[in-house]
Design a protein around this motif. Structure first.
Motif, PDB file in Angstrom:
ATOM      1  N   ARG A 262      47.504  39.153  52.366  1.00 23.33           N
ATOM      2  CA  ARG A 262      48.071  39.883  51.545  1.00 23.33           C
ATOM      3  C   ARG A 262      46.611  40.984  51.100  1.00 23.33           C
ATOM      4  O   ARG A 262      47.037  41.726  49.886  1.00 23.33           O
ATOM      5  N   ILE A 263      45.556  41.132  51.225  1.00 23.39           N
ATOM      6  CA  ILE A 263      44.202  41.596  50.857  1.00 23.39           C
ATOM      7  C   ILE A 263      44.213  42.595  51.150  1.00 23.39           C
ATOM      8  O   ILE A 263      43.938  43.298  50.787  1.00 23.39           O
ATOM      9  N   GLU A 264      44.659  42.661  52.712  1.00 24.45           N
ATOM     10  CA  GLU A 264      44.607  43.590  53.242  1.00 24.45           C
ATOM     11  C   GLU A 264      45.903  44.604  52.664  1.00 24.45           C
ATOM     12  O   GLU A 264      45.426  45.915  53.142  1.00 24.45           O
ATOM     13  N   GLY A 265      46.503  43.988  52.533  1.00 24.83           N
ATOM     14  CA  GLY A 265      47.466  45.284  51.922  1.00 24.83           C
ATOM     15  C   GLY A 265      47.819  45.935  50.998  1.00 24.83           C
ATOM     16  O   GLY A 265      48.523  46.190  50.305  1.00 24.83           O
ATOM     17  N   MET A 266      46.666  44.836  49.954  1.00 23.67           N
ATOM     18  CA  MET A 266      46.904  45.168  48.966  1.00 23.67           C
ATOM     19  C   MET A 266      45.584  46.692  48.433  1.00 23.67           C
ATOM     20  O   MET A 266      45.405  47.581  48.822  1.00 23.67           O
ATOM     21  N   PRO A 267      46.276  47.182  47.143  1.00 21.05           N
ATOM     22  CA  PRO A 267      46.150  48.731  47.122  1.00 21.05           C
ATOM     23  C   PRO A 267      44.215  48.677  46.843  1.00 21.05           C
ATOM     24  O   PRO A 267      44.086  47.260  46.319  1.00 21.05           O
TER      25      PRO A 267
ATOM     26  N   GLN B 276      36.876  38.823  52.428  1.00 21.24           N
ATOM     27  CA  GLN B 276      36.950  39.210  51.788  1.00 21.24           C
ATOM     28  C   GLN B 276      38.189  37.706  51.109  1.00 21.24           C
ATOM     29  O   GLN B 276      38.093  37.489  49.924  1.00 21.24           O
TER      30      GLN B 276
ATOM     31  N   LEU C  53      38.926  42.494  41.963  1.00 19.69           N
ATOM     32  CA  LEU C  53      39.220  41.090  41.958  1.00 19.69           C
ATOM     33  C   LEU C  53      37.651  39.855  41.344  1.00 19.69           C
ATOM     34  O   LEU C  53      38.112  38.843  41.037  1.00 19.69           O
TER      35      LEU C  53
ATOM     36  N   GLU D  24      43.367  48.264  43.460  1.00 20.95           N
ATOM     37  CA  GLU D  24      43.394  46.833  43.396  1.00 20.95           C
ATOM     38  C   GLU D  24      42.686  45.654  43.745  1.00 20.95           C
ATOM     39  O   GLU D  24      41.727  44.774  42.719  1.00 20.95           O
ATOM     40  N   ARG D  25      41.971  46.114  44.381  1.00 17.99           N
ATOM     41  CA  ARG D  25      40.884  44.753  45.514  1.00 17.99           C
ATOM     42  C   ARG D  25      40.248  45.143  44.993  1.00 17.99           C
ATOM     43  O   ARG D  25      39.300  43.944  44.655  1.00 17.99           O
TER      44      ARG D  25
ATOM     45  N   MET E 145      41.999  32.550  43.838  1.00 14.99           N
ATOM     46  CA  MET E 145      43.393  33.383  44.200  1.00 14.99           C
ATOM     47  C   MET E 145      44.100  31.821  45.692  1.00 14.99           C
ATOM     48  O   MET E 145      42.737  31.655  45.663  1.00 14.99           O
TER      49      MET E 145
END
Ligand code: NCD
Length: 305
Positions: free
Chosen positions: A25-30, A294, A37, A33-34, A304
């Motif tokens: 999910r973190i890899e796919g996050m813009p 991450q 965190l 946004e990342r 998270m």
């Protein structure tokens, strides 16, 4: 309750799968946004042993999530050189930051740090014992490469006695279904019995000294460096230091989809001519490490899951 990451044995399969899912999910996050965190959080990075990837990837992971880091990478510049105990160093650093990453030459040092500290503690390698964050990134790499972990035939090659990355990885893989292990090492560097005795029962493992057999039959080969610094007797190291060399010619008999992993650093166990083959996965593995670290920091510091 505070959360530590000390040994892979402390994690259930479910928890491991949660880390893999969070990394995805973190890899796919813009990126925008990342990048926030862990705003305002501070990580203490205490390295009592040499490191390139583990230390820099934890620092990069923290910075990329908006956090910051303090720490040291050699004891010579700290009060440890004056004789300060590990517990006193930990009790000091915990006054400054929100979580601690520690690498130490002594087995059990990270567990001790977690016991004395009220902060989350992450084990970045304790002697020849455990290296759980490396294992999570190794699993994440396998999942990326094969789309699954269950049912893979995996060779672990080299110093199976002293490699903490192997000890952690064996324990984690044993929790998945149908893993076939091929353990390739010199006689004197075989996987210790206490590592083979996984809670899931006896390991399904074939032990051999022959790397060629593993090349021909496996889906993945996990190469390791002979751990020179862990040998009590330098002459013993001299006897085994050049035990295995994986080169392009040897890979001719490999299945087309065979992938070669390595926690790095490599010394002389993988020839540079392997790097340009489709089998080489050890540098992408480094990249997956940044993502997984991450995920680990977002989980332990950012709540998270
Ligand atoms: C490993 C380690 O420190 O155990 N390196 C790493 O963290 N990627 C492997 C090694 O030093 O051989």
């Amino acid at each position: 309750m505070k959360r530590d990451l000390i040994s892979i044995e402390d994690l259930s399969l479910r928890k491991i799968l949660e880390f893999l899912d969070l990394a995805r999910r973190i890899e796919g996050m813009p990126l925008a946004e990342r990048a926030h965190l862990l705003d305002g959080r501070l990580l203490g990075v205490l390295f009592f042993e040499p490191s390139t990837r583990t230390r820099l990837s934890f620092e990069a992971a923290m910075l990329r999530l908006g956090g910051r880091t303090i720490g040291f990478s050699e004891v010579a510049s700290t009060s440890v050189a004056k004789g300060e105990s590990l517990s006193d160093t930990i009790r000091t650093v915990e006054q400054y930051c929100d979580a601690i990453v520690i690498r130490h030459p002594r087995e059990g040092a990270a567990r001790l740090a977690a016991e004395v500290s009220r902060l989350p503690v992450i084990n970045a390698g304790d002697g020849a014992n455990q290296h759980p964050t490396q294992t999570l990134l190794d699993l994440y790499t396998l999942q990326h490469l094969f789309g699954r972990i269950d049912g893979l035939r995996i060779a672990l090659v080299g110093d199976l006695k002293y490699s903490r990355t192997v000890h952690s990885l064996v324990h984690a893989l044993a929790k998945f279904s149908g893993i076939e292990f091929v353990l390739v090492s010199p006689e004197s560097l075989r996987l210790p019995e206490y590592v083979k005795a996984v809670p899931e029962g006896r390991l399904q493992a074939r032990e051999t000294t022959d790397l060629n057999e593993a090349i021909a039959t496996c889906d993945a080969i996990y190469m390791t460096r002979i751990q020179r610094e862990r040998f009590p007797d330098p002459l013993e190291y001299e006897k085994v230091k050049d035990s295995y060399l994986l080169d392009r010619a040897a890979l001719r008999r490999a299945k087309p989809h065979l992938k070669v992993l390595h926690p790095l650093p490599r010394v002389n166990e993988i020839a540079p001519d392997v790097d340009a083959t489709p089998h080489a996965a050890y540098f992408p593995q480094v990249g997956y490490g940044l993502i997984m670290r991450q995920a680990i920091l977002a989980s332990l510091l950012g709540g998270m899951s």
